[in-house]
Write an enzyme that holds these catalytic residues in place. Structure first.
Site, PDB file in Angstrom:
ATOM      1  N   ARG A 164      62.411 100.690   5.482  1.00  0.00           N
ATOM      2  CA  ARG A 164      63.233 100.456   4.285  1.00  0.00           C
ATOM      3  C   ARG A 164      63.816 101.740   3.697  1.00  0.00           C
ATOM      4  NH1 ARG A 164      58.840  96.943   3.028  1.00  0.00           N
ATOM      5  NH2 ARG A 164      59.318  94.840   3.765  1.00  0.00           N
ATOM      6  N   LYS A 174      78.598 106.393   3.924  1.00  0.00           N
ATOM      7  CA  LYS A 174      78.905 105.155   4.660  1.00  0.00           C
ATOM      8  C   LYS A 174      78.247 105.243   6.026  1.00  0.00           C
ATOM      9  CE  LYS A 174      83.252 103.420   2.804  1.00  0.00           C
ATOM     10  NZ  LYS A 174      84.688 103.174   3.077  1.00  0.00           N
ATOM     11  N   GLU A 192      92.105 113.192   9.839  1.00  0.00           N
ATOM     12  CA  GLU A 192      91.395 112.941   8.572  1.00  0.00           C
ATOM     13  C   GLU A 192      91.635 114.076   7.579  1.00  0.00           C
ATOM     14  OE1 GLU A 192      90.173 109.995   8.070  1.00  0.00           O
ATOM     15  OE2 GLU A 192      89.037 109.236   9.786  1.00  0.00           O
ATOM     16  N   LYS A 198      86.986 114.607  -0.803  1.00  0.00           N
ATOM     17  CA  LYS A 198      86.165 113.419  -0.543  1.00  0.00           C
ATOM     18  C   LYS A 198      85.058 113.313  -1.595  1.00  0.00           C
ATOM     19  CE  LYS A 198      84.041 110.344   2.618  1.00  0.00           C
ATOM     20  NZ  LYS A 198      83.846 109.846   3.953  1.00  0.00           N
ATOM     21  N   GLU A 236      82.772 101.954  -3.266  1.00  0.00           N
ATOM     22  CA  GLU A 236      84.117 101.430  -3.009  1.00  0.00           C
ATOM     23  C   GLU A 236      84.424 100.161  -3.798  1.00  0.00           C
ATOM     24  OE1 GLU A 236      85.523 102.123   1.003  1.00  0.00           O
ATOM     25  OE2 GLU A 236      86.824 100.392   0.843  1.00  0.00           O
ATOM     26  N   ARG A 287      87.668 104.519  -4.062  1.00  0.00           N
ATOM     27  CA  ARG A 287      87.271 105.025  -2.750  1.00  0.00           C
ATOM     28  C   ARG A 287      88.114 104.446  -1.608  1.00  0.00           C
ATOM     29  NH1 ARG A 287      81.289 106.327  -0.235  1.00  0.00           N
ATOM     30  NH2 ARG A 287      82.080 106.934   1.819  1.00  0.00           N
ATOM     31  N   ASN A 331      90.714 105.164   2.961  1.00  0.00           N
ATOM     32  CA  ASN A 331      91.011 104.357   4.145  1.00  0.00           C
ATOM     33  C   ASN A 331      92.501 104.325   4.454  1.00  0.00           C
ATOM     34  OD1 ASN A 331      88.361 103.578   4.772  1.00  0.00           O
ATOM     35  ND2 ASN A 331      88.407 102.139   3.061  1.00  0.00           N
ATOM     36  N   HIS A 337      93.774 103.353   7.858  1.00  0.00           N
ATOM     37  CA  HIS A 337      92.658 102.775   8.608  1.00  0.00           C
ATOM     38  C   HIS A 337      92.828 101.293   8.928  1.00  0.00           C
ATOM     39  CE1 HIS A 337      90.904 106.608   7.650  1.00  0.00           C
ATOM     40  NE2 HIS A 337      89.750 106.328   8.209  1.00  0.00           N
ATOM     41  N   HIS A 367      92.143 100.678  12.545  1.00  0.00           N
ATOM     42  CA  HIS A 367      91.011  99.875  13.035  1.00  0.00           C
ATOM     43  C   HIS A 367      91.504  98.754  13.953  1.00  0.00           C
ATOM     44  CE1 HIS A 367      88.013 101.112   9.603  1.00  0.00           C
ATOM     45  NE2 HIS A 367      88.229 102.059  10.487  1.00  0.00           N
ATOM     46  N   HIS A 409      89.044 107.510  17.293  1.00  0.00           N
ATOM     47  CA  HIS A 409      89.192 107.022  15.913  1.00  0.00           C
ATOM     48  C   HIS A 409      90.286 107.812  15.173  1.00  0.00           C
ATOM     49  CE1 HIS A 409      88.158 105.483  11.966  1.00  0.00           C
ATOM     50  NE2 HIS A 409      88.013 106.716  11.528  1.00  0.00           N
TER      51      HIS A 409
HETATM   52  P1  NAD Z   1      82.339 111.078  18.163  1.00  0.00           P
HETATM   53  O1  NAD Z   1      81.123 111.060  17.367  1.00  0.00           O
HETATM   54  O2  NAD Z   1      82.491 110.088  19.255  1.00  0.00           O
HETATM   55  O3  NAD Z   1      82.529 112.536  18.766  1.00  0.00           O
HETATM   56  C1  NAD Z   1      83.646 112.799  19.566  1.00  0.00           C
HETATM   57  C2  NAD Z   1      83.226 113.340  20.954  1.00  0.00           C
HETATM   58  O4  NAD Z   1      82.917 114.713  20.842  1.00  0.00           O
HETATM   59  C3  NAD Z   1      82.025 112.672  21.561  1.00  0.00           C
HETATM   60  O5  NAD Z   1      82.170 112.600  22.952  1.00  0.00           O
HETATM   61  C4  NAD Z   1      80.904 113.639  21.194  1.00  0.00           C
HETATM   62  O6  NAD Z   1      79.781 113.522  22.026  1.00  0.00           O
HETATM   63  C5  NAD Z   1      81.594 114.951  21.368  1.00  0.00           C
HETATM   64  N1  NAD Z   1      81.093 116.068  20.614  1.00  0.00           N
HETATM   65  C6  NAD Z   1      80.546 116.068  19.388  1.00  0.00           C
HETATM   66  N2  NAD Z   1      80.363 117.323  18.967  1.00  0.00           N
HETATM   67  C7  NAD Z   1      80.767 118.133  19.954  1.00  0.00           C
HETATM   68  C8  NAD Z   1      80.841 119.533  20.101  1.00  0.00           C
HETATM   69  N3  NAD Z   1      80.521 120.358  19.116  1.00  0.00           N
HETATM   70  N4  NAD Z   1      81.295 120.041  21.280  1.00  0.00           N
HETATM   71  C9  NAD Z   1      81.694 119.201  22.271  1.00  0.00           C
HETATM   72  N5  NAD Z   1      81.682 117.871  22.180  1.00  0.00           N
HETATM   73  C10 NAD Z   1      81.229 117.335  21.020  1.00  0.00           C
HETATM   74  O7  NAD Z   1      83.650 110.897  17.237  1.00  0.00           O
HETATM   75  P2  NAD Z   1      84.045 111.501  15.820  1.00  0.00           P
HETATM   76  O8  NAD Z   1      85.506 111.638  15.878  1.00  0.00           O
HETATM   77  O9  NAD Z   1      83.223 112.655  15.440  1.00  0.00           O
HETATM   78  O10 NAD Z   1      83.661 110.318  14.819  1.00  0.00           O
HETATM   79  C11 NAD Z   1      84.304 109.069  14.896  1.00  0.00           C
HETATM   80  C12 NAD Z   1      83.391 108.056  14.262  1.00  0.00           C
HETATM   81  O11 NAD Z   1      83.207 108.354  12.899  1.00  0.00           O
HETATM   82  C13 NAD Z   1      83.940 106.646  14.317  1.00  0.00           C
HETATM   83  O12 NAD Z   1      82.933 105.774  14.734  1.00  0.00           O
HETATM   84  C14 NAD Z   1      84.344 106.364  12.885  1.00  0.00           C
HETATM   85  O13 NAD Z   1      84.263 105.007  12.570  1.00  0.00           O
HETATM   86  C15 NAD Z   1      83.345 107.176  12.126  1.00  0.00           C
HETATM   87  N6  NAD Z   1      83.787 107.556  10.778  1.00  0.00           N
HETATM   88  C16 NAD Z   1      82.929 107.300   9.764  1.00  0.00           C
HETATM   89  C17 NAD Z   1      83.275 107.677   8.478  1.00  0.00           C
HETATM   90  C18 NAD Z   1      82.290 107.485   7.370  1.00  0.00           C
HETATM   91  O14 NAD Z   1      82.661 107.687   6.203  1.00  0.00           O
HETATM   92  N7  NAD Z   1      81.049 107.180   7.653  1.00  0.00           N
HETATM   93  C19 NAD Z   1      84.507 108.304   8.231  1.00  0.00           C
HETATM   94  C20 NAD Z   1      85.355 108.543   9.313  1.00  0.00           C
HETATM   95  C21 NAD Z   1      84.980 108.161  10.583  1.00  0.00           C
HETATM   96  N1  GLY Z   2      86.165 107.308   5.446  1.00  0.00           N
HETATM   97  C1  GLY Z   2      86.258 106.373   4.368  1.00  0.00           C
HETATM   98  C2  GLY Z   2      85.190 106.533   3.349  1.00  0.00           C
HETATM   99  O1  GLY Z   2      84.298 107.322   3.476  1.00  0.00           O
HETATM  100  O2  GLY Z   2      85.201 105.828   2.368  1.00  0.00           O
END
Ligand code: NAD
Ligand code: GLY
Length: 369
Positions: free
Chosen positions: A130, A152, A194, A236, A246, A250, A254, A257, A261, A274
């Site tokens: 939890r 998030k 972003e 942010k 949100e 907030r 997006n 997005h 998406h 992404h």
């Molecule tokens: P990812 O986590 O897939 O990383 C991209 C690639 O780079 C992967 O292959 C990873 O293994 C590799 N990688 C990571 N660090 C590395 C490094 N230092 N050197 C070499 N390779 C490396 O993708 P991302 O773009 O980091 O994140 C996208 C995700 O984030 C999506 O799932 C999206 O929905 C999510 N997201 C969440 C929020 C939130 O607020 N929580 C906001 C934006 C995006």
């Molecule tokens: N990336 C959208 C949020 O964090 O709200």
């Protein structure tokens, strides 16, 4: 091949103000392997580093060694890499690892990787017993400027992106800029999407700065990247500090997005990155804003040019207009099946709006290949 670490230096600290859930984002160089970086993380007998098969060979050893100065036991779990593994099955591997090591409810999880690892680790931390503390250690530009901040957490469902998740804040975010040295160029550009986002929604001087410094950012000039990460986190943090869950403001984060998406889900997760989908989605959402009479042609052209110059696609894939619409009606922002979009009301200011379907169809015709 691990990138050489710079001397350890904290360059910026950004505070996320959320009452008793407040935390700092520490931005600097040489942070991962520096024991002093980890002295303020919650105290516990055990740490569990969650990472993936691509990041582990480069950075796990350094982080684990530094954490041994703080935790008696440092465990790890290595997940498969990629957006298509952001699912229940992979999430369960984190719980399996925690239970196999009899980790208690004080165990601190460390998310070492990009947004996929960060979102899954955060969700695991929200659920395990939890709720256990977790620390974000983002290693992609996208994760440093966006996903590691704000709490998030989620996994994908085959019918929609990030559909299963929770709001759960980390105890700390540590952005070691050195880790970006090993990031492939395509991933770096995805992160820039972003960064660009924060300009049109909240800060036009920052958009001017990005345009002026794009060549420096693309060659990963240290000072330029440090500023981009800091300013993105500040914006942010300013938004999340006012609307953590949100209920209103907030949603502006997006921007791009809803279209993005739909592209990700429509093509199958992992086909477009992404950030690529968000970059293209911003072009589409700006076109929608233009068609709604909110911004002029020059602003729309400016956004398209910047997204293109950052190395991102500006034309959506041909999924078919009806498929786009079906996917967008499933978006979390939709209400009773009515699509809602973040639009630019005026440069530097965004808001959520419903849009007539006919106009959205025009955008899709204009902005897809
Ligand atoms: P990812 O986590 O897939 O990383 C991209 C690639 O780079 C992967 O292959 C990873 O293994 C590799 N990688 C990571 N660090 C590395 C490094 N230092 N050197 C070499 N390779 C490396 O993708 P991302 O773009 O980091 O994140 C996208 C995700 O984030 C999506 O799932 C999206 O929905 C999510 N997201 C969440 C929020 C939130 O607020 N929580 C906001 C934006 C995006
Ligand atoms: N990336 C959208 C949020 O964090 O709200």
């Amino acid at each position: 091949m691990p990138a050489a670490a710079s001397p350890s230096a904290v360059l910026h600290e950004v505070a996320i103000e959320l009452g008793d859930r407040s935390y700092p984002i520490v931005i600097g160089t040489g942070l991962l392997e520096e024991a002093a970086t980890w002295t303020e993380v919650p105290r516990a007998a055990a740490a569990m580093v969650v990472t993936n098969e691509k990041v582990a060979p480069i950075y796990l050893g350094r982080l684990a060694a530094a954490l041994r100065g703080r935790f008696a036991q440092v465990h790890h779990v290595i997940l498969p890499d990629g957006e298509d593994h952001k699912d229940w099955q992979t999430l369960n591997r984190i719980f399996d690892a925690l239970l196999a090591r009899t980790c208690d409810r004080k165990t601190v999880l460390f998310a070492l990787g990009g947004g996929v690892v960060g979102d899954m680790t955060g969700f695991a931390a929200a659920c395990y017993m939890r709720g256990v503390p977790f620390v974000q250690v983002p290693t992609t530009l996208l994760a440093q400027v966006d996903s590691s901040v704000g709490g998030k957490t989620a996994i994908n469902h085959p019918m929609g992106k990030n559909m299963i998740g929770a709001f759960y804040q980390p105890a700390r975010v540590v952005c070691d800029l050195d880790t970006l040295a090993t990031l492939p160029a395509r991933e770096f550009s995805a992160g820039l999407a972003e960064v660009i986002k924060y300009g049109p929604i909240a800060d036009m001087p920052f958009l001017d700065w990005i345009e002026g410094n794009l060549p420096a950012l693309l060659r990963r000039d240290a000072a330029a990247v440090a500023h981009a990460v800091r300013r993105s986190c500040e914006i942010k943090g300013w938004v999340v500090g006012q609307d953590e869950r949100e209920s209103g403001l907030r949603a502006i984060l997006n921007f791009g997005h809803t279209f993005g998406h739909a592209i990700e889900a429509g093509l199958g997760y992992g086909e477009w990155l992404h950030g690529e989908a968000v970059g293209c989605g911003m072009v589409m959402a700006t076109d929608l804003s233009r068609r709604l009479g909110l911004v002029d042609d020059a602003f729309a052209a400016r956004m398209t040019a910047l997204v293109r110059a950052a190395g991102l696609p500006v034309q959506g894939p041909d999924l078919g207009t009806d498929r786009y619409l079906d996917l967008m009606r499933l978006d979390k922002k939709a209400e009773a099946g009515d699509m809602r979009f973040v639009v630019i009301e005026a440069p530097g200011r965004a808001a959520m709006r419903a849009a007539p379907e006919a106009l959205v169809r025009e955008v899709l015709r204009h902005c897809t290949a």
